[in-house]
Write a protein that holds these residues in place. Structure first.
Motif, PDB file in Angstrom:
ATOM      1  N   GLY A 193      -8.534   2.363 -27.312  1.00  8.35           N
ATOM      2  CA  GLY A 193      -9.465   3.272 -26.854  1.00  8.35           C
ATOM      3  C   GLY A 193     -10.695   3.492 -27.740  1.00  8.35           C
ATOM      4  O   GLY A 193     -10.999   4.905 -27.446  1.00  8.35           O
ATOM      5  N   HIS A 228     -10.374   4.364 -30.719  1.00 12.27           N
ATOM      6  CA  HIS A 228      -9.925   5.574 -31.776  1.00 12.27           C
ATOM      7  C   HIS A 228      -9.570   4.843 -33.010  1.00 12.27           C
ATOM      8  O   HIS A 228      -9.068   3.507 -33.013  1.00 12.27           O
ATOM      9  CB  HIS A 228      -8.816   6.364 -31.213  1.00 12.27           C
ATOM     10  N   ALA A 268      -6.100  11.891 -30.895  1.00  7.84           N
ATOM     11  CA  ALA A 268      -6.889  11.280 -30.009  1.00  7.84           C
ATOM     12  C   ALA A 268      -7.241  11.706 -28.733  1.00  7.84           C
ATOM     13  O   ALA A 268      -8.537  11.496 -28.347  1.00  7.84           O
ATOM     14  CB  ALA A 268      -6.000   9.832 -29.977  1.00  7.84           C
ATOM     15  N   GLU A 269      -6.714  12.641 -28.148  1.00  4.75           N
ATOM     16  CA  GLU A 269      -6.985  13.299 -26.927  1.00  4.75           C
ATOM     17  C   GLU A 269      -8.088  14.248 -27.150  1.00  4.75           C
ATOM     18  O   GLU A 269      -8.931  14.516 -26.340  1.00  4.75           O
ATOM     19  CB  GLU A 269      -5.850  13.859 -26.146  1.00  4.75           C
ATOM     20  N   ARG A 316     -11.346  11.930 -27.640  1.00  9.70           N
ATOM     21  CA  ARG A 316     -11.413  11.777 -26.415  1.00  9.70           C
ATOM     22  C   ARG A 316     -12.243  12.849 -25.453  1.00  9.70           C
ATOM     23  O   ARG A 316     -13.264  12.474 -24.905  1.00  9.70           O
ATOM     24  CB  ARG A 316     -10.535  11.065 -25.554  1.00  9.70           C
ATOM     25  N   ARG A 318     -15.839  13.374 -26.867  1.00 12.81           N
ATOM     26  CA  ARG A 318     -16.818  12.219 -26.631  1.00 12.81           C
ATOM     27  C   ARG A 318     -17.132  12.252 -24.793  1.00 12.81           C
ATOM     28  O   ARG A 318     -18.348  12.045 -24.744  1.00 12.81           O
ATOM     29  CB  ARG A 318     -16.033  10.946 -26.503  1.00 12.81           C
ATOM     30  N   GLN A 319     -16.039  12.699 -24.108  1.00 17.65           N
ATOM     31  CA  GLN A 319     -16.423  12.938 -22.788  1.00 17.65           C
ATOM     32  C   GLN A 319     -17.379  14.005 -22.713  1.00 17.65           C
ATOM     33  O   GLN A 319     -18.135  13.912 -21.611  1.00 17.65           O
ATOM     34  CB  GLN A 319     -15.052  13.308 -21.980  1.00 17.65           C
ATOM     35  N   ASN A 354     -17.367   7.178 -18.451  1.00 21.23           N
ATOM     36  CA  ASN A 354     -16.051   7.865 -18.900  1.00 21.23           C
ATOM     37  C   ASN A 354     -15.831   7.241 -20.328  1.00 21.23           C
ATOM     38  O   ASN A 354     -15.899   6.063 -20.585  1.00 21.23           O
ATOM     39  CB  ASN A 354     -14.924   7.284 -17.923  1.00 21.23           C
ATOM     40  N   ALA A 355     -15.150   8.333 -21.028  1.00 22.05           N
ATOM     41  CA  ALA A 355     -14.691   7.702 -22.486  1.00 22.05           C
ATOM     42  C   ALA A 355     -13.552   6.850 -22.253  1.00 22.05           C
ATOM     43  O   ALA A 355     -12.912   7.156 -21.287  1.00 22.05           O
ATOM     44  CB  ALA A 355     -14.386   8.967 -23.456  1.00 22.05           C
ATOM     45  N   ARG A 410      -9.995   5.300 -22.017  1.00 24.77           N
ATOM     46  CA  ARG A 410      -8.742   5.865 -22.172  1.00 24.77           C
ATOM     47  C   ARG A 410      -7.810   5.333 -22.919  1.00 24.77           C
ATOM     48  O   ARG A 410      -7.806   4.117 -23.607  1.00 24.77           O
ATOM     49  CB  ARG A 410      -7.813   5.739 -20.583  1.00 24.77           C
ATOM     50  N   ILE A 411      -6.818   6.164 -23.541  1.00 25.51           N
ATOM     51  CA  ILE A 411      -5.940   5.839 -24.552  1.00 25.51           C
ATOM     52  C   ILE A 411      -4.463   5.109 -23.944  1.00 25.51           C
ATOM     53  O   ILE A 411      -4.062   5.567 -23.196  1.00 25.51           O
ATOM     54  CB  ILE A 411      -5.211   6.969 -25.523  1.00 25.51           C
TER      55      ILE A 411
END
Length: 84
Positions: free
Chosen positions: A22, A24, A34-35, A38, A41-42, A61-62, A64-65
């Motif tokens: 994703g 990262h 990471a969340e 994310r 970024r979103q 959309n950023a 997804r991991i």
């Protein structure tokens, strides 16, 4: 010599963004950041879309991991009882 090897492409290896996770860094994923990254970024993407919706075909959309990322996914092997 170490400096020229450790910084390739403008980023040290620990700061490289990987498409398989994703976009990262491995450290962000490993250390549970990471969340948060994310979400940040979103928020930036949402603000850009709100300010200039005409620049986008759809809301961005950023990435997804993924639940799992493999270089070479191991084959599943059936569990067998040990032989005595």
């Amino acid at each position: 010599m170490q400096q020229s090897v450790s910084v390739v492409g403008g980023r040290p290896p620990e700061n490289r963004l990987h498409s398989g996770i994703g976009l990262h860094t491995p450290a962000d994923v490993q250390h549970g950041r990471a969340e948060l990254v994310r979400a940040q970024r979103q928020a930036v993407l949402d603000a850009a879309y709100t300010a200039h919706p005409d620049r986008f075909q759809r809301p961005p959309n950023a990435p997804r991991i993924p639940e799992a990322a493999w270089i070479s996914q191991p084959q599943e092997q059936p569990l067998t009882p040990p032989t005595i």
